[in-house]
Design an enzyme around this catalytic site. Structure first.
Site, short mmCIF file in Angstrom:
data_model
loop_
_atom_site.label_atom_id
_atom_site.label_comp_id
_atom_site.label_asym_id
_atom_site.label_seq_id
_atom_site.Cartn_x
_atom_site.Cartn_y
_atom_site.Cartn_z
N HIS A 47 -5.03 0.39 5.49
CA HIS A 47 -5.06 0.61 4.05
C HIS A 47 -6.41 1.28 3.83
O HIS A 47 -7.40 0.92 4.46
CB HIS A 47 -4.90 -0.73 3.35
CG HIS A 47 -3.53 -1.29 3.62
ND1 HIS A 47 -2.60 -1.46 2.65
CD2 HIS A 47 -2.94 -1.65 4.78
CE1 HIS A 47 -1.49 -1.92 3.18
NE2 HIS A 47 -1.66 -2.05 4.49
N HIS B 98 -1.95 5.87 -0.45
CA HIS B 98 -3.05 6.10 0.49
C HIS B 98 -3.34 7.57 0.74
O HIS B 98 -3.89 7.92 1.80
CB HIS B 98 -2.74 5.41 1.84
CG HIS B 98 -2.75 3.91 1.76
ND1 HIS B 98 -2.27 3.10 2.78
CD2 HIS B 98 -3.20 3.07 0.80
CE1 HIS B 98 -2.41 1.84 2.43
NE2 HIS B 98 -2.97 1.78 1.24
P1 FAD Z 1 -11.04 6.28 -5.96
O1 FAD Z 1 -11.35 4.93 -5.45
O2 FAD Z 1 -9.74 6.55 -6.55
O3 FAD Z 1 -12.23 6.74 -6.88
C1 FAD Z 1 -12.28 7.97 -7.56
C2 FAD Z 1 -13.05 7.76 -8.85
O4 FAD Z 1 -13.39 9.01 -9.42
C3 FAD Z 1 -12.26 7.01 -9.92
O5 FAD Z 1 -13.07 6.02 -10.48
C4 FAD Z 1 -11.92 8.09 -10.93
O6 FAD Z 1 -11.76 7.62 -12.25
C5 FAD Z 1 -13.13 9.00 -10.80
N1 FAD Z 1 -12.88 10.38 -11.21
C6 FAD Z 1 -11.84 11.17 -10.85
N2 FAD Z 1 -11.99 12.41 -11.38
C7 FAD Z 1 -13.14 12.38 -12.08
C8 FAD Z 1 -13.83 13.35 -12.84
N3 FAD Z 1 -13.35 14.59 -12.99
N4 FAD Z 1 -14.99 13.00 -13.44
C9 FAD Z 1 -15.50 11.75 -13.30
N5 FAD Z 1 -14.88 10.78 -12.58
C10 FAD Z 1 -13.71 11.10 -11.98
N6 FAD Z 1 -6.34 0.54 -0.23
C11 FAD Z 1 -6.58 -0.51 0.57
O7 FAD Z 1 -7.40 -0.41 1.50
N7 FAD Z 1 -5.91 -1.69 0.41
C12 FAD Z 1 -4.96 -1.85 -0.55
O8 FAD Z 1 -4.36 -2.93 -0.65
C13 FAD Z 1 -4.70 -0.75 -1.42
N8 FAD Z 1 -3.77 -0.85 -2.39
C14 FAD Z 1 -3.67 0.15 -3.32
C15 FAD Z 1 -2.87 -0.06 -4.44
C16 FAD Z 1 -2.84 0.89 -5.46
C17 FAD Z 1 -1.97 0.65 -6.67
C18 FAD Z 1 -3.66 2.06 -5.36
C19 FAD Z 1 -3.68 3.08 -6.47
C20 FAD Z 1 -4.44 2.27 -4.23
C21 FAD Z 1 -4.44 1.33 -3.21
N9 FAD Z 1 -5.27 1.48 -2.09
C22 FAD Z 1 -5.44 0.44 -1.24
C23 FAD Z 1 -5.97 2.75 -1.83
C24 FAD Z 1 -7.47 2.72 -2.06
O9 FAD Z 1 -7.80 1.98 -3.20
C25 FAD Z 1 -7.96 4.16 -2.17
O10 FAD Z 1 -7.62 4.86 -0.99
C26 FAD Z 1 -9.46 4.28 -2.35
O11 FAD Z 1 -9.94 3.52 -3.43
C27 FAD Z 1 -9.82 5.74 -2.57
O12 FAD Z 1 -11.21 5.88 -2.66
P2 FAD Z 1 -11.83 7.20 -3.28
O13 FAD Z 1 -13.29 6.99 -3.40
O14 FAD Z 1 -11.34 8.36 -2.49
O15 FAD Z 1 -11.16 7.34 -4.71
#
Ligand code: FAD
Length: 564
Positions: free
Chosen positions: A544, A500
């Site tokens: 989460h 997280h």
């Molecule tokens: P992300 O959802 O990680 O999205 C970032 C995106 O940017 C990705 O698609 C990545 O490929 C892309 N990206 C990165 N760098 C680049 C680049 N340079 N160029 C182009 N694209 C790029 N949260 C919950 O609420 N409940 C849960 O049960 C839960 N379980 C989890 C279990 C696991 C194994 C993991 C890994 C996470 C979990 N989480 C959970 C956390 C939650 O999924 C994340 O906090 C959330 O998705 C983060 O959102 P975000 O938009 O910040 O990043």
């Protein structure tokens, strides 16, 4: 040229791209480094989430630096690399956070728009409460008025009953002083133990790709490009005396042709807590000493970029149980798996259609805890927690694979209000080199104290009458960890992360002498750049993280639209 280019299609980026493109006057390009989620059955099957990471083709396959708080162990740190980002590979537990969380975001940023009450309109847009997969009677398991049925992401209670559910709830009655029942923790009052929600609809994962991108797929003003990694942001001029960053370089992989794409209005960074700060650093926005060491010329010196990472440490605790009805057998035994897969394929029910925890809870240390003599309470407020308990009908331990025989129950603990802070930094100007990721887990007296107390609380929980005859011995050193010192050793040897991490491009008040983005999510000291993802959260929430990130992304999209 597009009006907006969004980098990263995770919880933040998919929402922004979908919401901006609702206005047919706005053209949007979404670039995602990974592949499409479509057609990958294991991404759709909820319980198969366990198999999607770490170290797969859907994962960025990061590893942390050795963690001093964890006996110098380096641990895998999964991040989804496909449409939907980490929401396509996560465990789908869904909540919004505590009222205190958002009120604290508002107070540190001096922007009342981040207050809990104001954010509830965005929860309405995000959540679509649906029946659980097994259509069971949910009376007493939720407060319907606290939910939305008009949002983009399907949310439901667990769709497969397990033998531990009734025992957890019985324990909340038997030990109600310490572990009170919480009738619904989505409404901001998170304390206590209750039923868990997941981003699952019709027994299928509802990721940001499913809930936001798929419905927007037919729009002529939205282009989504996969296998497109942003490697650098380039200065395109000066606006109001600050450098303007409206060009992004994108490529499929190292050595492949590089495309330079320009946004008329803004580039929105939604590459996540690891991707966003590293892209800023690769582009010359960061701590000038760190940039110099990596061979990158500084454009804007901002030492806050990549700092202030806060994360929930995870500590699995596992017991042998007197039952064969656990998910261990389903995932281990090919014949049982076949039966479950057939059931899921037929009507999306059974173990595979459900997420891993039917019940969870959020708890505080007692006010009299000795640590408060030396540490100011770091919880977001009096209605927020210090640690979480998740009840899982199987072996869970990211450090140790499940044994070939046996049936288990896990009480997974998470440290919710850590005082440790970590960091991320690039070590090279090569965008394909792995950054140094240091979540710095369990680095403070408060954090170790809280996890030790949480272990004792978990032991008290399973000592309730409700578990008699069900729970047998604890495994993995828990049984013999009795004194605080022994429990501390057990914690340091077994703690991992619940994935997280947030805070590496954190918001702060306008004009503050720290922070990476202003409360309107514009990057400080530059023009044309915003961040909308988990990296902007200055503190890890009582949740989460996907739910709170969805909420901030919904508001982020509104803020961007307002400036169009
Ligand atoms: P992300 O959802 O990680 O999205 C970032 C995106 O940017 C990705 O698609 C990545 O490929 C892309 N990206 C990165 N760098 C680049 C680049 N340079 N160029 C182009 N694209 C790029 N949260 C919950 O609420 N409940 C849960 O049960 C839960 N379980 C989890 C279990 C696991 C194994 C993991 C890994 C996470 C979990 N989480 C959970 C956390 C939650 O999924 C994340 O906090 C959330 O998705 C983060 O959102 P975000 O938009 O910040 O990043």
């Amino acid at each position: 040229d597009y009006d907006y280019i969004v980098v990263g299609a995770g919880a933040g980026g998919a929402v922004v791209a979908a919401r901006l493109s609702e206005d047919p006057r706005i053209s949007v390009l979404l670039v995602e480094a990974g592949i499409s989620n479509e057609g990958i059955t294991d991404v759709a099957i909820p319980l198969m989430g366990l198999s999607l990471t770490p170290n797969t083709m859907l994962d960025w396959n990061f590893t942390t630096t050795p963690q001093p708080g964890l006996n110098n162990r380096a641990i895998a740190y999964p991040r989804g690399r496909l449409l939907g980002g980490s929401t396509s590979v996560n465990y789908m537990v869904y909540m919004r956070g505590s009222e205190d969380d958002f009120n604290r975001y508002a107070s540190v940023t001096k922007d009342s728009g981040w207050k809990w009450d104001h954010m509830q309109q965005y929860a309405q847009r995000n959540e679509n409460l649906v029946s659980p997969g097994d259509q069971h009677n949910t009376t007493g398991q939720l407060i319907p008025s606290q939910h939305s049925t008009s949002g983009a992401i399907s949310v439901s209670l667990a769709g497969n009953p397990t033998p531990i559910d009734s025992r957890v709830i019985a324990t909340t009655r038997e030990l109600s002083d310490e572990f009170p029942f919480n009738p619904d923790m989505v409404g901001g009052n998170i304390l206590g133990i209750g039923w868990s929600f997941a981003s699952i609809g019709n027994g299928t994962r509802s990721s940001s790709a499913v809930g936001y991108l798929a419905p927007a797929a037919g729009r002529s003003n939205l282009d989504v490009v996969i296998n497109a990694q942003a490697t650098k942001l380039e200065v395109t001029g000066k606006v109001r005396n600050v450098p303007s960053f409206r060009r992004v370089l994108v490529t499929e992989k190292a050595g492949a042709p590089v495309l330079a794409l320009t946004a008329k209005h803004e580039i929105i960074l939604s590459a996540g807590t690891f991707g966003t700060p590293t892209l800023l650093q690769l582009s010359g926005i960061g701590d000038r000493n760190e940039l110099r060491a990596a061979g990158v010329a500084t454009v804007v010196h901002n030492p806050s970029v990549g700092k202030n990472m806060s994360d929930h440490a995870l500590l699995p605790n596992v017991w042998n149980v007197n039952s064969s009805d656990t998910y261990d057998s389903v995932l281990r035994n090919p014949d049982e798996f076949k039966v479950s897969l057939a059931q899921w394929t037929k009507d999306r029910t059974g173990p595979l259609g459900s997420h891993i925890t039917n019940n969870l809870g959020w708890l505080r240390l007692p006010k009299t805890a000795s640590i408060f003599k030396t540490t100011h309470d770091p919880a977001a407020g009096p209605k927020s927690s210090h640690f979480e308990m998740l009840f899982v009908n199987m072996w869970v331990n990211p450090n140790v694979p499940p044994p070939p025989t046996g049936n288990f129950m896990s009480v997974v603990l998470a440290l919710i209000s850590p005082t440790s802070r970590g960091s991320i930094k690039i070590t090279s100007s090569n965008p394909f080199a792995k950054p140094l990721i240091n979540p710095n887990l369990v680095a403070t007296d408060f954090d170790i104290f809280t996890l030790v107390e949480a272990v004792k609380a978990a032991k008290r929980f399973v000592s309730a009458k409700a578990w008699k005859g069900y729970i047998q011995d604890a495994v993995g050193g828990l049984e013999t960890a009795k004194t605080d010192k022994q429990i501390e050793a057990y914690v340091r040897e077994n703690t991992n992360t619940i994935w997280h991490a947030v805070g590496t491009a954190a918001m702060s008040a306008k004009g503050a002498n720290y922070g990476v983005v202003d409360p309107d999510l514009k990057v400080k000291g530059v023009d044309g750049l915003r961040v909308v993802d988990g990296s902007i959260l200055p503190f890890v929430p009582n949740a989460h993280t996907e739910g709170p990130i969805y909420l901030i992304a919904e508001r982020g999209a509104d803020l961007i639209k307002k400036d169009f």
